[in-house]
Design a protein around this motif. Sequence first.
Motif, PDB file in Angstrom:
ATOM      1  N   GLU A 197       0.830  -0.890   0.192  1.00 25.72           N
ATOM      2  CA  GLU A 197       0.440   0.079  -0.301  1.00 25.72           C
ATOM      3  C   GLU A 197       1.087   1.018   0.187  1.00 25.72           C
ATOM      4  OE1 GLU A 197      -3.202   0.418  -0.549  1.00 25.72           O
ATOM      5  OE2 GLU A 197      -3.374  -2.011  -0.910  1.00 25.72           O
ATOM      6  N   GLY A 198       2.195   0.724   0.047  1.00 18.86           N
ATOM      7  CA  GLY A 198       3.422   2.303  -0.364  1.00 18.86           C
ATOM      8  C   GLY A 198       3.845   2.896   1.368  1.00 18.86           C
ATOM      9  N   SER A 199       2.614   2.247   2.205  1.00 20.00           N
ATOM     10  CA  SER A 199       2.928   3.345   3.791  1.00 20.00           C
ATOM     11  C   SER A 199       3.639   1.948   3.961  1.00 20.00           C
ATOM     12  CB  SER A 199       1.632   3.885   4.343  1.00 20.00           C
ATOM     13  OG  SER A 199       0.875   3.239   4.489  1.00 20.00           O
ATOM     14  N   GLY A 200       3.947   1.739   4.159  1.00 22.89           N
ATOM     15  CA  GLY A 200       4.596   0.326   4.492  1.00 22.89           C
ATOM     16  C   GLY A 200       3.677  -0.716   5.504  1.00 22.89           C
ATOM     17  N   ASP A 201       2.370  -0.522   4.858  1.00 19.17           N
ATOM     18  CA  ASP A 201       0.935  -1.236   5.293  1.00 19.17           C
ATOM     19  C   ASP A 201       1.292  -2.049   3.480  1.00 19.17           C
ATOM     20  OD1 ASP A 201       1.120  -0.201   7.652  1.00 19.17           O
ATOM     21  OD2 ASP A 201      -0.618   1.136   7.423  1.00 19.17           O
ATOM     22  N   PRO A 242      -7.178  -6.057   5.947  1.00 15.49           N
ATOM     23  CA  PRO A 242      -5.407  -4.951   5.985  1.00 15.49           C
ATOM     24  C   PRO A 242      -4.437  -6.022   6.808  1.00 15.49           C
ATOM     25  CG  PRO A 242      -6.563  -4.617   7.847  1.00 15.49           C
ATOM     26  CD  PRO A 242      -7.683  -5.247   7.351  1.00 15.49           C
ATOM     27  N   LEU A 243      -2.959  -5.086   6.476  1.00 16.58           N
ATOM     28  CA  LEU A 243      -2.155  -6.106   7.201  1.00 16.58           C
ATOM     29  C   LEU A 243      -0.753  -4.673   7.749  1.00 16.58           C
ATOM     30  CD1 LEU A 243      -0.079  -7.923   8.422  1.00 16.58           C
ATOM     31  CD2 LEU A 243       0.790  -8.629   5.850  1.00 16.58           C
TER      32      LEU A 243
END
Length: 163
Positions: free
Chosen positions: A133-137, A148-149
């Motif tokens: 997801e780009g933000s580390g998620d 979600p992870l």
Amino acid sequence: MRHGVYALLGEVYDYGPPIERFVYELRKDGLSYALFIGVFWGVRNLREARETPLRPVSFDIRDGARLIRAPLDDILAATSAGNYVEFILADGRRPLMRVTLAAVEGELARFGFVRTHRGWLINAARMTGLRPEGSGDWTVELGALEAPLSRRYSEALERLRAA
């Protein structure tokens, strides 16, 4: 050892000239020790097989007064819903159970369920994709369902990447 046993019986153990009988005695002792170790190894394996618990094929979900026996393979995920846990089943049902997500994780973690977020527990065997997801998620794809992870669950990410 053989001399001691014979002495207890009142006999004298004499195997003759040491050079001529050495190979015979060594072979006999080697076979005895191998048999001894084999018996202990077999008994240990039998005990381990008896102590290994069987993997259950279903999980009981108490939805109010109703009991739903859901096969483990049909449970896609479990999410926290206040004082309840909502189970997301493959057939689309979403039963609620009054229990904490941590308690459900304690029961299902040994069967391949992974905590990916403080509010999500997923069945790693049902994972179809993993998307950053780009933000580390990350987002875990479970067919049509997306979970979600969180970047805080790096161990879960490693487990899912390995699977």
